[in-house]
Design a protein around this motif. Structure first.
Motif, PDB file in Angstrom:
ATOM      1  N   GLU A  57       0.926  -1.241  -0.095  1.00  0.00           N
ATOM      2  CA  GLU A  57      -0.299   0.064  -0.173  1.00  0.00           C
ATOM      3  C   GLU A  57       0.813   1.244  -0.003  1.00  0.00           C
ATOM      4  O   GLU A  57       1.532   1.734   0.999  1.00  0.00           O
ATOM      5  CB  GLU A  57      -0.857  -0.178   1.319  1.00  0.00           C
ATOM      6  CG  GLU A  57      -2.187   1.036   1.362  1.00  0.00           C
ATOM      7  CD  GLU A  57      -3.164   0.846   0.301  1.00  0.00           C
ATOM      8  OE1 GLU A  57      -3.759   1.641  -0.212  1.00  0.00           O
ATOM      9  OE2 GLU A  57      -3.048  -0.510  -0.420  1.00  0.00           O
ATOM     10  N   ARG A  58       1.199   1.712  -1.202  1.00  0.00           N
ATOM     11  CA  ARG A  58       1.984   2.805  -1.509  1.00  0.00           C
ATOM     12  C   ARG A  58       1.610   3.842  -2.440  1.00  0.00           C
ATOM     13  O   ARG A  58       0.973   3.469  -3.284  1.00  0.00           O
ATOM     14  CB  ARG A  58       3.476   2.234  -1.561  1.00  0.00           C
ATOM     15  CG  ARG A  58       3.477   1.427  -2.880  1.00  0.00           C
ATOM     16  CD  ARG A  58       5.034   1.012  -3.364  1.00  0.00           C
ATOM     17  NE  ARG A  58       5.101  -0.279  -2.513  1.00  0.00           N
ATOM     18  CZ  ARG A  58       5.786  -1.294  -3.093  1.00  0.00           C
ATOM     19  NH1 ARG A  58       6.199  -1.149  -4.117  1.00  0.00           N
ATOM     20  NH2 ARG A  58       6.012  -2.461  -2.604  1.00  0.00           N
ATOM     21  N   THR A  59       2.287   5.041  -2.366  1.00  0.00           N
ATOM     22  CA  THR A  59       2.167   5.944  -3.307  1.00  0.00           C
ATOM     23  C   THR A  59       3.628   6.086  -3.856  1.00  0.00           C
ATOM     24  O   THR A  59       4.494   6.396  -2.944  1.00  0.00           O
ATOM     25  CB  THR A  59       1.754   7.452  -3.030  1.00  0.00           C
ATOM     26  OG1 THR A  59       0.270   7.075  -2.634  1.00  0.00           O
ATOM     27  CG2 THR A  59       1.507   8.175  -4.203  1.00  0.00           C
ATOM     28  N   ARG A 106      -2.760  11.698   1.347  1.00  0.00           N
ATOM     29  CA  ARG A 106      -3.116  10.170   1.750  1.00  0.00           C
ATOM     30  C   ARG A 106      -2.318   9.618   2.746  1.00  0.00           C
ATOM     31  O   ARG A 106      -1.265   8.981   2.464  1.00  0.00           O
ATOM     32  CB  ARG A 106      -2.975   9.345   0.316  1.00  0.00           C
ATOM     33  CG  ARG A 106      -3.916   9.623  -0.768  1.00  0.00           C
ATOM     34  CD  ARG A 106      -3.930   8.592  -1.977  1.00  0.00           C
ATOM     35  NE  ARG A 106      -4.997   8.401  -2.375  1.00  0.00           N
ATOM     36  CZ  ARG A 106      -5.448   7.566  -3.447  1.00  0.00           C
ATOM     37  NH1 ARG A 106      -4.599   6.802  -3.902  1.00  0.00           N
ATOM     38  NH2 ARG A 106      -6.736   7.850  -4.321  1.00  0.00           N
ATOM     39  N   PRO A 107      -2.460  10.025   3.799  1.00  0.00           N
ATOM     40  CA  PRO A 107      -1.642   9.671   4.824  1.00  0.00           C
ATOM     41  C   PRO A 107      -1.665   8.487   5.314  1.00  0.00           C
ATOM     42  O   PRO A 107      -0.774   7.794   6.115  1.00  0.00           O
ATOM     43  CB  PRO A 107      -2.144  10.686   6.077  1.00  0.00           C
ATOM     44  CG  PRO A 107      -3.387  10.977   5.670  1.00  0.00           C
ATOM     45  CD  PRO A 107      -3.445  11.069   4.053  1.00  0.00           C
ATOM     46  N   HIS A 108      -2.568   7.723   4.918  1.00  0.00           N
ATOM     47  CA  HIS A 108      -2.642   6.222   5.276  1.00  0.00           C
ATOM     48  C   HIS A 108      -1.891   5.313   4.247  1.00  0.00           C
ATOM     49  O   HIS A 108      -1.602   3.964   4.407  1.00  0.00           O
ATOM     50  CB  HIS A 108      -4.334   5.746   5.031  1.00  0.00           C
ATOM     51  CG  HIS A 108      -4.873   5.816   3.597  1.00  0.00           C
ATOM     52  ND1 HIS A 108      -5.034   7.010   3.093  1.00  0.00           N
ATOM     53  CD2 HIS A 108      -4.955   4.782   2.717  1.00  0.00           C
ATOM     54  CE1 HIS A 108      -5.549   6.923   1.619  1.00  0.00           C
ATOM     55  NE2 HIS A 108      -5.216   5.682   1.503  1.00  0.00           N
ATOM     56  N   ARG A 109      -1.265   5.841   3.349  1.00  0.00           N
ATOM     57  CA  ARG A 109      -0.396   5.016   2.451  1.00  0.00           C
ATOM     58  C   ARG A 109       1.016   5.666   2.700  1.00  0.00           C
ATOM     59  O   ARG A 109       1.372   6.771   2.946  1.00  0.00           O
ATOM     60  CB  ARG A 109      -0.648   5.361   1.022  1.00  0.00           C
ATOM     61  CG  ARG A 109      -1.763   4.571   0.482  1.00  0.00           C
ATOM     62  CD  ARG A 109      -2.017   4.764  -1.199  1.00  0.00           C
ATOM     63  NE  ARG A 109      -3.082   3.841  -1.511  1.00  0.00           N
ATOM     64  CZ  ARG A 109      -3.329   4.059  -2.824  1.00  0.00           C
ATOM     65  NH1 ARG A 109      -2.456   4.297  -3.960  1.00  0.00           N
ATOM     66  NH2 ARG A 109      -4.208   3.266  -3.347  1.00  0.00           N
ATOM     67  N   THR A 111       4.260   6.911   1.256  1.00  0.00           N
ATOM     68  CA  THR A 111       4.780   7.679   0.175  1.00  0.00           C
ATOM     69  C   THR A 111       6.211   7.395   0.070  1.00  0.00           C
ATOM     70  O   THR A 111       7.149   7.522   0.869  1.00  0.00           O
ATOM     71  CB  THR A 111       4.573   9.046   0.235  1.00  0.00           C
ATOM     72  OG1 THR A 111       3.147   9.377   0.372  1.00  0.00           O
ATOM     73  CG2 THR A 111       5.013  10.063  -0.881  1.00  0.00           C
ATOM     74  N   ARG A 202       7.777   5.830  12.313  1.00  0.00           N
ATOM     75  CA  ARG A 202       7.555   6.586  11.316  1.00  0.00           C
ATOM     76  C   ARG A 202       7.404   8.035  11.349  1.00  0.00           C
ATOM     77  O   ARG A 202       6.393   8.659  10.791  1.00  0.00           O
ATOM     78  CB  ARG A 202       6.605   6.069  10.227  1.00  0.00           C
ATOM     79  CG  ARG A 202       7.057   4.418   9.616  1.00  0.00           C
ATOM     80  CD  ARG A 202       6.259   4.083   8.674  1.00  0.00           C
ATOM     81  NE  ARG A 202       6.088   2.680   8.528  1.00  0.00           N
ATOM     82  CZ  ARG A 202       5.020   2.121   7.685  1.00  0.00           C
ATOM     83  NH1 ARG A 202       4.516   2.806   7.027  1.00  0.00           N
ATOM     84  NH2 ARG A 202       5.037   0.844   7.555  1.00  0.00           N
TER      85      ARG A 202
END
Length: 228
Positions: A57-59, A106-109, A111, A202
């Protein structure tokens, strides 16, 4: 389907080609000669290792430069919104700011910013922004000690390269000065601390300063240069 519609079903795809397409579905499945040496890591090897270690789950935000195809080819993304590419007008230096925007949106992913050393140094002041905002993003700098596209474009023509080659810079140390966590990578094993950072909390960015091989141009720019 072709047979149902009354067409011949032979086509151009031989059994051997069909098997190869199944076997080499992803770029990482295509064999290559690893150019890594004692001082630097092949950018393909680096990117595949990162793809294995980073959560799915990434950007991925990619800057422009000779390196740009490696993260785009080897770092998989979960959907069409997972890749952010700043290659307009072939500008460099936009990748870090773009990644910061993606991390806020998108803080849930997780980056991942993929930068060349030239672009990273152009926008390096934005590390302060990422630290101040407490963004848990991974910043990967593919460092070939120069503006790689220009080196490989103009070098074979005999042009002087003194303005497009850089002396070695400790980008990991610079990042620590801004307040980031950082590590330097010359071999796949050097990525081991990434797992500890991913485990949390993180609360600040991690910069991975990757000393990548620079023996030859990337194949996509090599193709583009044939028309110049």
């Amino acid at each position: 389907e072709l047979a149902r519609r009354g067409h011949a079903s032979g086509g151009a795809r031989s059994p051997a080609l069909a098997a190869r397409l199944a076997r080499e579905r992803r770029w990482r499945d295509i064999p290559y000669d690893d150019d890594s040496d004692e001082a630097s890591i092949d950018p393909r090897t680096l990117s595949i290792a990162l793809d294995d270690l980073l959560p799915a789950e990434r950007t991925v935000a990619v800057d422009s430069g000779n390196f740009m195809g490696y993260p785009a080819m080897y770092l998989e993304v979960p959907d069409v919104d997972g890749l952010v590419f700043t290659q307009a007008y072939q500008s460099i230096g936009l990748g870090l700011a773009t990644a910061i925007g993606a991390a806020i949106a998108r803080p849930h992913r997780l980056t991942v910013a993929a930068l060349g050393d030239g672009g990273a140094l152009m926008g390096i002041a934005e590390l302060e922004t990422a630290v101040r905002l407490g963004l848990g993003l991974v910043i990967v700098v593919y460092d070939d000690e120069g503006y790689g596209a220009e080196v490989h474009h103009f070098g074979p023509e005999g042009h002087p390269l003194d303005t497009v080659r850089f002396p070695p810079a400790d980008i990991a140390a610079i990042a620590r000065g801004f307040g980031c966590a950082a590590l330097t990578v010359r071999r796949r094993e050097d990525l081991a601390p990434l797992s500890d950072w991913l485990a949390g909390p993180r609360d600040r960015p991690l910069l991975i300063h990757a000393k990548v091989t620079r023996h030859r141009p990337s194949w996509w720019l090599e193709e583009a240069f044939r028309g110049h």
